[in-house]
Write an enzyme that holds these catalytic residues in place. Structure first.
Site, short mmCIF file in Angstrom:
data_model
loop_
_atom_site.label_atom_id
_atom_site.label_comp_id
_atom_site.label_asym_id
_atom_site.label_seq_id
_atom_site.Cartn_x
_atom_site.Cartn_y
_atom_site.Cartn_z
N HIS A 361 18.93 -36.44 16.48
CA HIS A 361 18.34 -35.12 16.24
C HIS A 361 17.03 -34.89 16.96
O HIS A 361 16.24 -34.05 16.54
CB HIS A 361 18.09 -34.91 14.75
N LYS A 549 8.65 -22.99 10.43
CA LYS A 549 9.20 -24.29 10.85
C LYS A 549 8.13 -25.33 10.58
O LYS A 549 6.97 -24.98 10.30
CB LYS A 549 9.57 -24.29 12.32
N ARG A 550 8.47 -26.62 10.67
CA ARG A 550 7.44 -27.62 10.51
C ARG A 550 6.34 -27.42 11.55
O ARG A 550 6.59 -26.89 12.64
CB ARG A 550 8.04 -29.02 10.63
N LYS A 555 6.38 -27.54 18.88
CA LYS A 555 6.93 -26.25 18.45
C LYS A 555 5.98 -25.10 18.84
O LYS A 555 6.35 -23.95 18.87
CB LYS A 555 7.20 -26.25 16.95
N THR A 659 17.59 -24.55 13.76
CA THR A 659 18.62 -23.89 12.95
C THR A 659 18.06 -22.61 12.36
O THR A 659 18.81 -21.68 12.05
CB THR A 659 19.12 -24.81 11.82
N LYS A 663 19.65 -18.67 11.75
CA LYS A 663 19.54 -17.88 10.51
C LYS A 663 18.95 -16.51 10.80
O LYS A 663 19.40 -15.49 10.25
CB LYS A 663 18.67 -18.62 9.48
C1 NTF Z 1 15.48 -31.89 13.85
N1 NTF Z 1 15.14 -33.30 14.00
C2 NTF Z 1 15.23 -31.19 15.18
O1 NTF Z 1 13.85 -31.24 15.47
C3 NTF Z 1 15.72 -29.74 15.12
O2 NTF Z 1 15.62 -29.17 16.39
C4 NTF Z 1 17.16 -29.72 14.66
O3 NTF Z 1 17.60 -28.39 14.49
C5 NTF Z 1 17.31 -30.47 13.35
O4 NTF Z 1 16.85 -31.80 13.50
C6 NTF Z 1 18.74 -30.54 12.89
O5 NTF Z 1 19.55 -31.07 13.89
C7 NTF Z 1 14.41 -33.98 13.14
O6 NTF Z 1 13.94 -33.51 12.15
C8 NTF Z 1 14.16 -35.42 13.49
F1 NTF Z 1 13.82 -36.09 12.41
F2 NTF Z 1 15.23 -35.98 14.02
F3 NTF Z 1 13.21 -35.48 14.37
#
Ligand code: NTF
Length: 814
Positions: A361, A549-550, A555, A659, A663
């Site tokens: 991810h 988002k985080r 980002k 994601t 949405k």
């Molecule tokens: C996150 N990964 C990604 O940063 C996002 O872009 C993605 O949409 C989501 O996963 C779901 O696939 C993480 O949180 C991590 F932990 F893998 F860095």
């Protein structure tokens, strides 16, 4: 005629009210007159669960007795959100609930509000897991979600007077939690530490301590599938709760030490997102839930068998590793097969390799977990041996394939000092996938290039998706009704590509106006919600521009806030006259990892920009900034349907998928974004003319790095950027104190790792295009509607179908 296929329950509202009364009486021991909304919430939840039990038991029986391979989704996070509304929807009880609750003299809102949201995830990764188990159940695929029931979820975020993030514990289990059923009779023992000895030529692990893993089962009802799967979250308990001898010596705290040590394992979700935390406790957590889950699967699929034929294991269940967190499952299954069931190495390897698959991810190399060998050796000595042996086998395999020695070294799973979990997962499982086309491509070309060169067949893509049940039907009932009206059916809820049928309606001004009216009503709702929950005064007649988002440098919340400051400065300086400015309300939502200094500074900055801007009469009605604290699923469900413009502005090549972007598009927001993650595919589908694209591409980013990136150049060359940064530096947003954001400013001007400054010009330029469209509401909404019509691909149902076909090779129960 509108075709309605939504599930309908056989009970009437009056009957459901009686069921609630019964629960109140027999389980909670209160009369409806004595009951509080929270009592009714618990009673309703128990009543809904009863409606699901038969399907749940039948699904389990069909799964065990049939020949359909199940999916075990192993994930350290499941950010499931509130359960009540979703369970009611899938049980076909929504109308009955509304009526029954009113008839008992309660407000539906109060009852729904009594539910406390479980925060068992950080962000996208955890929410994706929740969408996936929803889709698996809705498609009728037998599946388990396996994870941890953390006692404390992601921290609660508050802001102090200075605008800084304060983290407080999220004790979500403080009150009765009616959804999870604790099953003490199906516990598992998980052991740690100790040593490995040889006995009769066999390796035997003599662990030093053990904990009891107790499953807490959550029903996962499918939408209109008649199936109910299980989310099994493990809670850690102690085998020796209490040491009476110690207690009797009046050493009261010491007496509960064993309990504390055991229970610590499932105490808290690590509030990290994208960066690994090298903590022993985290590895304990990972091994804890994975070991319990593997043993649980053997128990479930070979019931009552002492000597099961585990050569069929991979036909019973396929385990998906959600990122590297559960990867210790690979050596664990090897150990179980060899040490507990007596299989030889090769047989065990074949089974293990067939059973596991891995989803990556991230693209940040530093986010791939690497564990110190010493730690693994201390905590899981037998597993370290197995990992070493896997690595030996891997090296020989690579040698035999003619891979160069240097490359073999680069690919090492075990380096002596450390173990690279992503490499172990890639070698140890059958498939590896990224989460959007661009991401999967970059995994092959960059992050896992050597592996993809040697094992090209392992690599595939599955683009993420989101569940339309929660994120359209529940979050946006007005839009749901309009979609159903437009399509003449509600079948889109289980076949989201049907949204395509809305496209012709984008040419129908009357329909577009209805669509615009839905958005406007959602904005009014959100303004009321924000007033009630946060005390904000949001003007629903302004553009609602959202970035949720985080908080991460990649980002680029910094890009948004700097552009906002530049806009503020434009108005203040008279460069833009107030009536030229399109009124905007900018809404941020973001948590920062507690130890992530620059991210926390950015939060503080956003809060203080909000304070200054919102209190400045010069920009009144033109620019407002709000930062509702503690962004979570509930807030997302309120905010997304009310958003006009969504921000997806990460540096190209850094966001694996995203994601939230899906949405928003599905809820009729326009997107301003870079060519990153799933933005690329969203834009492809909705059409370039319906997406506000800006910024450098992956190739341009790489080229700029290669040429030597100097952020200061951009600062010097762009007066608006300079003005914005200077305002941050000169104390405008810190009551004159220049030290507050000094580190942030220094980072921008000297490093700017994610090239915020380089993309600033393109980002501010595109605002004119955005605003030119926004002042033509009909045209804006036409494009937003085209976004909805073409985003059906981003259903998590489609993602799951891709997994089934490309990776899991299984399907729905007969
Ligand atoms: C996150 N990964 C990604 O940063 C996002 O872009 C993605 O949409 C989501 O996963 C779901 O696939 C993480 O949180 C991590 F932990 F893998 F860095």
């Amino acid at each position: 005629m509108t075709e309605i296929t939504a599930p309908k329950s056989p009970v009437t509202a009056a009957e459901f009210a009686n069921e609630i009364r019964e629960q109140l009486k027999y389980t909670q021991g209160v009369t409806p007159e004595q009951a509080k909304p929270a009592d009714v919430y618990v009673a309703v939840s128990a009543a809904v669960r009863r409606h699901l039990v038969d399907s749940w038991m039948k699904t389990q029986a069909d799964m065990v007795n049939g020949n359909t391979k199940a999916v075990g989704y192993l994930s350290a996070e499941f950010l499931i959100g509130k359960q009540l509304r979703n369970a009611l929807l899938n049980a076909g009880l929504t109308e009955q609930f509304n009526e029954a609750v009113e008839s008992l003299g309660f407000s539906v809102q109060d009852v729904v509000d009594a539910e406390y949201e479980p925060g068992l995830g950080n962000g996208g990764l955890g929410r994706l897991a929740a969408c996936f188990i929803d889709s698996l159940a809705s498609l009728g695929v037998p599946a388990f979600g396996y994870g941890i029931q953390y006692r404390y979820g992601i921290f609660k975020q508050e802001f102090d007077e200075a605008g800084r993030q304060i983290e407080t514990p999220d004790y979500w289990l403080a009150n009765e939690e009616p959804w999870g059923h604790i099953d003490y009779n199906r516990d598992q023992k998980v052991s740690f530490g100790g040593e490995v000895v040889e006995e009769n030529g066999r390796k035997v692990w003599k662990p030093a301590w053990s904990v009891r893993a107790v499953p807490v089962d959550y029903m996962v009802p499918g939408y209109a599938s008649g199936r109910v799967n299980t989310l099994r979250l493990w809670a850690a308990k102690s085998y020796d709760e209490f040491d009476l001898l110690t207690f009797n010596k009046s050493e009261y705290l010491d007496a509960v030490k064993p309990q504390v040590k055991a229970e610590n394992i499932s105490k808290i979700l690590y509030p990290e997102d994208s960066t690994p935390q090298g903590k022993a406790l985290r590895l304990e957590q990972q091994y804890f839930f994975v070991s319990a889950s593997i043993h649980d699967a053997i128990r479930v699929f070979y019931p009552g068998q002492d000597k099961p034929d585990l050569t069929t294991f991979a036909d019973k269940i396929t385990f998906q590793l959600n990122d590297t967190h559960p990867v210790i499952g690979i050596p664990e299954l090897m150990r179980v097969l060899m040490d507990e069931y007596g299989y030889d190495w090769d047989t065990a390897w074949t089974i293990t390799n067939k059973t596991f698959n891995y989803t990556c991810h991230t693209l940040l190399p530093e986010a791939l977990e690497v564990w110190p060998s010493k730690l693994i050796g201390e905590l899981l000595p037998r597993h370290l041996e197995i990992i070493e042996k896997i690595n030996d086998q891997f090296e020989s395999e690579l040698k035999a394939k003619g891979v160069a020695d240097e490359t073999i070294k680069d690919m090492a799973i075990y380096t002596g000092d450390s173990v690279r979990m992503a490499y172990l997962a890639t070698y140890g499982g059958s498939h590896v996938n990224g989460v959007a086309e661009l991401h999967s491509q970059l995994l092959k070309d960059v992050t896992l290039k050597n592996f993809s060169d040697v094992y090209p067949g392992k690599f595939t893509n599955v683009t993420n998706g989101v569940t339309p049940r929660r994120f359209i039907k529940l979050a946006n009932p007005r839009l749901s009704d309009l979609i159903t009206e437009g399509l003449g059916t509600d079948r889109w809820l289980s076949d989201l590509e049907l949204l395509k049928g809305l496209e012709p309606l984008a040419a129908d001004d009357e329909f577009v106006k209805k669509f615009a009216a839905v958005k406007q009503a959602n904005k009014v709702d959100f303004a009321n919600y924000a007033k009630r929950e946060y005390g904000f005064d949001i003007d629903p007649n302004t553009m609602i521009n959202t970035m949720v988002k985080r908080l991460h440098e990649y980002k680029r919340q910094a890009l948004k806030i700097l552009a906002l400051i530049a806009r503020y400065a434009d108005i203040k300086s008279g460069r833009l006259s107030a009536d030229e400015v399109l009124p905007r309300t900018v809404v941020f939502g973001a948590k920062a990892a507690p130890g992530y200094y620059l991210a926390k500074q950015t939060i503080q900055l956003i809060n203080n920009v909000a304070r200054v801007v919102n209190n400045d009469p010069d920009v009144k009605g033109k620019l407002n900034v709000y930062f509702p604290w503690n962004y979570n699923v509930r807030l997302a469900q309120h905010l997304i349907p009310a958003t006009d413009l969504d921000e997806q502005i990460s540096q190209a090549g850094k966001e694996a998928s995203g994601t939230g972007n899906m949405k928003f598009a599905l809820n009729g927001a326009m997107t301003v974004g870079t060519l990153d993650g799933a933005n690329v595919e969203i834009r492809e589908r909705v059409g370039a003319e319906n997406f506000f694209l800006f910024g450098m591409t992956v190739d341009e980013v790489d080229a700029l790095y290669a040429a030597g990136y100097d952020p200061k150049k951009y600062y010097d060359a762009n007066p608006r950027l300079r003005a914005a940064i200077d305002m941050v530096a000169d104390g405008t947003f810190s009551n004159g104190d220049k030290s507050v954001y000094a580190d942030l400013v220094h980072d921008w001007l000297t490093k700017d790792w994610f090239m915020t400054l380089a993309d600033f010009g393109a980002y501010t330029d595109i605002q004119a295009e955005i605003e030119a469209l926004y002042v033509q509401p009909l045209e804006w909404n036409r494009k937003a509607l085209i976004n909805v019509a073409n985003s059906g691909y981003f259903s998590s149902d489609r993602s799951i179908e891709d997994y089934l076909e490309r990776i899991w090779k299984t399907g729905p129960l007969a």
